[in-house]
Design a protein around this motif. Sequence first.
Motif, PDB file in Angstrom:
ATOM      1  N   GLU A 219     107.444  47.453  85.252  1.00 23.01           N
ATOM      2  CA  GLU A 219     106.035  47.182  84.978  1.00 23.01           C
ATOM      3  C   GLU A 219     105.796  45.713  84.657  1.00 23.01           C
ATOM      4  N   ALA A 220     106.862  44.985  84.384  1.00 25.95           N
ATOM      5  CA  ALA A 220     106.735  43.557  84.115  1.00 25.95           C
ATOM      6  C   ALA A 220     106.521  42.744  85.383  1.00 25.95           C
ATOM      7  N   ARG A 221     106.609  43.395  86.527  1.00 17.10           N
ATOM      8  CA  ARG A 221     106.407  42.732  87.809  1.00 17.10           C
ATOM      9  C   ARG A 221     105.026  43.083  88.340  1.00 17.10           C
ATOM     10  N   TRP A 222     104.280  42.094  88.809  1.00 17.82           N
ATOM     11  CA  TRP A 222     102.943  42.293  89.361  1.00 17.82           C
ATOM     12  C   TRP A 222     102.071  43.078  88.362  1.00 17.82           C
ATOM     13  N   TYR A 223     102.145  42.671  87.115  1.00 20.73           N
ATOM     14  CA  TYR A 223     101.479  43.413  86.044  1.00 20.73           C
ATOM     15  C   TYR A 223      99.986  43.563  86.330  1.00 20.73           C
ATOM     16  N   GLY A 224      99.487  44.780  86.160  1.00 23.56           N
ATOM     17  CA  GLY A 224      98.075  45.055  86.362  1.00 23.56           C
ATOM     18  C   GLY A 224      97.694  45.356  87.799  1.00 23.56           C
ATOM     19  N   LEU A 225      98.647  45.271  88.711  1.00 20.46           N
ATOM     20  CA  LEU A 225      98.377  45.556  90.120  1.00 20.46           C
ATOM     21  C   LEU A 225      99.035  46.876  90.517  1.00 20.46           C
TER      22      LEU A 225
END
Length: 218
Positions: free
Chosen positions: A198-204
């Motif tokens: 979840e730390a990658r592309w957070y919010g997408l």
Amino acid sequence: MEFHEIEAKILQYKEEGKRLFTTSSFQSHSLVLLHILSRIDRSIPVYFINTGYHFADTVQFARQICHEFGLPFVDIKSSTPKIMQKDADGRLLFVSDPDYCCYLNKTQPLDTILRSHDVWINGIRADQSATRSAMKLEQPAPHGSFRFHPMLDWDKRKIFAYLREYKLPRNPLDAKGYASIGCEPCTRRLDPDMQEREARWYGLNKTECGLHTDLVAK
């Protein structure tokens, strides 16, 4: 797979005349596969997909690790210059179209490498995501190549036990709170209540860059 099983499979590929390569993100957990390969065959090249957006710490660490492990380090980049990676409003694609950004900077460069190799030794694990849990030990890839996933059945506990046993170094970003490390603009520190990726592309609505979705033979 255990070490002796990975070794036997790689030696089989070599005896069959297969052209092997691996890739790495050089996160701490990625070092296990590289270290295993260094114990088996130090001629296997390690392709680092240099997007131009990596943390400086990662780029330096990547070269350091390949030197320490005695593995060939190969830096590959997109053939599309950054000045051409902008949308109609002049924004870089990682802001407006991260999927296309990943395609240009990661998927497309590696697709070229698959054209000249037979086996992509890949360190994905089934416990990382639903997409990866659906993968098989050996899986067809584009251009007649195939993917070999020797770490598929490993979990975090086994990974970190190996790191401790062989006293392998850690990516310096670990100490700064990063658990899943990719390109700097699309990676954030991990909050206590977040899953690793979840730390990658957070919010997408995005969890994969395309290497493990597009570069699988349909």
